[in-house]
Scaffold this active site. Sequence first.
Site, PDB file in Angstrom:
ATOM      1  N   SER A  14     -51.412 -25.962  13.421  1.00 46.66           N
ATOM      2  CA  SER A  14     -51.174 -26.377  12.038  1.00 46.66           C
ATOM      3  C   SER A  14     -51.970 -27.630  11.741  1.00 46.66           C
ATOM      4  O   SER A  14     -52.174 -28.474  12.620  1.00 46.66           O
ATOM      5  CB  SER A  14     -49.690 -26.661  11.809  1.00 46.66           C
ATOM      6  OG  SER A  14     -49.494 -27.149  10.502  1.00 46.66           O
ATOM      7  N   ASN A  16     -50.919 -29.321   8.994  1.00 54.12           N
ATOM      8  CA  ASN A  16     -49.949 -30.003   8.128  1.00 54.12           C
ATOM      9  C   ASN A  16     -49.239 -31.084   8.955  1.00 54.12           C
ATOM     10  O   ASN A  16     -48.470 -30.782   9.866  1.00 54.12           O
ATOM     11  CB  ASN A  16     -48.974 -28.940   7.600  1.00 54.12           C
ATOM     12  CG  ASN A  16     -47.852 -29.523   6.761  1.00 54.12           C
ATOM     13  OD1 ASN A  16     -47.374 -30.618   7.013  1.00 54.12           O
ATOM     14  ND2 ASN A  16     -47.429 -28.762   5.767  1.00 54.12           N
ATOM     15  N   ASP A  75     -45.203 -20.702   9.953  1.00 54.22           N
ATOM     16  CA  ASP A  75     -45.495 -20.364   8.568  1.00 54.22           C
ATOM     17  C   ASP A  75     -44.163 -20.409   7.844  1.00 54.22           C
ATOM     18  O   ASP A  75     -43.207 -19.751   8.245  1.00 54.22           O
ATOM     19  CB  ASP A  75     -46.146 -18.990   8.422  1.00 54.22           C
ATOM     20  CG  ASP A  75     -46.778 -18.870   7.040  1.00 54.22           C
ATOM     21  OD1 ASP A  75     -47.747 -19.605   6.773  1.00 54.22           O
ATOM     22  OD2 ASP A  75     -46.284 -18.082   6.210  1.00 54.22           O
ATOM     23  N   GLY A 159     -43.148 -32.016   1.668  1.00 49.22           N
ATOM     24  CA  GLY A 159     -43.151 -30.836   0.798  1.00 49.22           C
ATOM     25  C   GLY A 159     -42.036 -30.861  -0.232  1.00 49.22           C
ATOM     26  O   GLY A 159     -41.865 -31.839  -0.973  1.00 49.22           O
ATOM     27  N   LYS A 181     -31.716 -33.334   9.598  1.00 42.25           N
ATOM     28  CA  LYS A 181     -32.491 -32.167   9.125  1.00 42.25           C
ATOM     29  C   LYS A 181     -32.837 -31.260  10.311  1.00 42.25           C
ATOM     30  O   LYS A 181     -32.685 -30.034  10.234  1.00 42.25           O
ATOM     31  CB  LYS A 181     -33.773 -32.616   8.396  1.00 42.25           C
ATOM     32  CG  LYS A 181     -34.591 -31.427   7.894  1.00 42.25           C
ATOM     33  CD  LYS A 181     -35.896 -31.794   7.191  1.00 42.25           C
ATOM     34  CE  LYS A 181     -36.690 -30.524   6.880  1.00 42.25           C
ATOM     35  NZ  LYS A 181     -38.065 -30.749   6.432  1.00 42.25           N
ATOM     36  N   HIS A 186     -34.417 -24.599   8.639  1.00 45.86           N
ATOM     37  CA  HIS A 186     -35.009 -23.292   8.914  1.00 45.86           C
ATOM     38  C   HIS A 186     -35.870 -23.350  10.180  1.00 45.86           C
ATOM     39  O   HIS A 186     -35.886 -22.437  10.984  1.00 45.86           O
ATOM     40  CB  HIS A 186     -35.843 -22.853   7.705  1.00 45.86           C
ATOM     41  CG  HIS A 186     -36.793 -23.913   7.192  1.00 45.86           C
ATOM     42  ND1 HIS A 186     -36.436 -25.234   7.043  1.00 45.86           N
ATOM     43  CD2 HIS A 186     -38.104 -23.865   6.825  1.00 45.86           C
ATOM     44  CE1 HIS A 186     -37.456 -25.939   6.585  1.00 45.86           C
ATOM     45  NE2 HIS A 186     -38.490 -25.127   6.443  1.00 45.86           N
TER      46      HIS A 186
HETATM   47  P1  IMP Z   1     -47.763 -23.044   5.194  1.00 46.75           P
HETATM   48  O1  IMP Z   1     -46.715 -22.494   6.115  1.00 46.75           O
HETATM   49  O2  IMP Z   1     -48.666 -24.021   5.885  1.00 46.75           O
HETATM   50  O3  IMP Z   1     -48.456 -21.985   4.434  1.00 46.75           O
HETATM   51  O4  IMP Z   1     -47.047 -23.970   4.118  1.00 46.75           O
HETATM   52  C1  IMP Z   1     -45.671 -23.976   3.943  1.00 46.75           C
HETATM   53  C2  IMP Z   1     -45.304 -24.876   2.786  1.00 46.75           C
HETATM   54  O5  IMP Z   1     -43.903 -24.673   2.560  1.00 46.75           O
HETATM   55  C3  IMP Z   1     -45.459 -26.342   3.078  1.00 46.75           C
HETATM   56  O6  IMP Z   1     -46.675 -26.853   2.680  1.00 46.75           O
HETATM   57  C4  IMP Z   1     -44.333 -26.925   2.242  1.00 46.75           C
HETATM   58  O7  IMP Z   1     -44.738 -26.975   0.936  1.00 46.75           O
HETATM   59  C5  IMP Z   1     -43.258 -25.877   2.305  1.00 46.75           C
HETATM   60  N1  IMP Z   1     -42.312 -26.180   3.388  1.00 46.75           N
HETATM   61  C6  IMP Z   1     -42.200 -25.545   4.578  1.00 46.75           C
HETATM   62  N2  IMP Z   1     -41.251 -26.135   5.336  1.00 46.75           N
HETATM   63  C7  IMP Z   1     -40.782 -27.170   4.605  1.00 46.75           C
HETATM   64  C8  IMP Z   1     -39.803 -28.156   4.879  1.00 46.75           C
HETATM   65  O8  IMP Z   1     -39.175 -28.246   5.952  1.00 46.75           O
HETATM   66  N3  IMP Z   1     -39.597 -29.032   3.892  1.00 46.75           N
HETATM   67  C9  IMP Z   1     -40.258 -29.010   2.714  1.00 46.75           C
HETATM   68  N4  IMP Z   1     -41.199 -28.131   2.417  1.00 46.75           N
HETATM   69  C10 IMP Z   1     -41.456 -27.198   3.370  1.00 46.75           C
END
Ligand code: IMP
Length: 201
Positions: A14, A16, A75, A159, A181, A186
């Site tokens: 990732s 992120n 994801d 997020g 948290k 999740h």
């Molecule tokens: P991806 O899985 O990288 O495509 O992005 C998932 C997106 O879902 C993240 O950029 C957040 O916007 C949102 N997201 C996923 N998990 C969380 C969380 O634990 N808190 C807040 N936003 C989340």
Amino acid sequence: MARRLTEKKIVVASHNAGKVREINDLLRPFGLQAVSASELDLPEPDETEDSFIGNALLKARAAAVASGLPALSDDSGLAVDALDGAPGIHSARYAGPDRDFRFGMERLNREMGESGRPERSARFICALALVWPDGTEAAFEGRVEGEIVWPPRGTRGFGYDPVFRPAGHAITFGEMDPDAKHGMSHRADAFRQLIAACLTD
Ligand code: IMP
């Protein structure tokens, strides 16, 4: 039965930073050294699948092949009932090209208002995939139920955390201590499944 993870070094597939931080917190008790895809300068594959698990597998496969290490990917996203499950797998893109979550939360609030539907219920969903360089795969999906609040509350997490209040709690993920948290999210739910299948005897 899923394969056990015996290697001590893995790559977290990732880019992120918020997710990598939470995954590292969850992996620490297992003595695993996790390097991120950004640290290894791995390319970010396009998320072309139509499910959380499909996209998690796609990202972990790419990172395992590129790094030669077992790869763990996440994801995840937010599914809002009044929007028929949107933004769902598109949660990151929903916040615009700059991933501006202030904009994403405002868009969510606006579209929920425009939907004319009163329900506030929503859930965060997280798929975790673990893929070894030899192609062995395991995947797990976790979720946490809750409600969308407005205006956003709190500056913790990342997020959409400031607009998500988990069921049975008075505060949002954005207001919550990270350890609290991690106990109910999740991501924690999916981790519990991964730990039971791949990290414990
Ligand atoms: P991806 O899985 O990288 O495509 O992005 C998932 C997106 O879902 C993240 O950029 C957040 O916007 C949102 N997201 C996923 N998990 C969380 C969380 O634990 N808190 C807040 N936003 C989340």
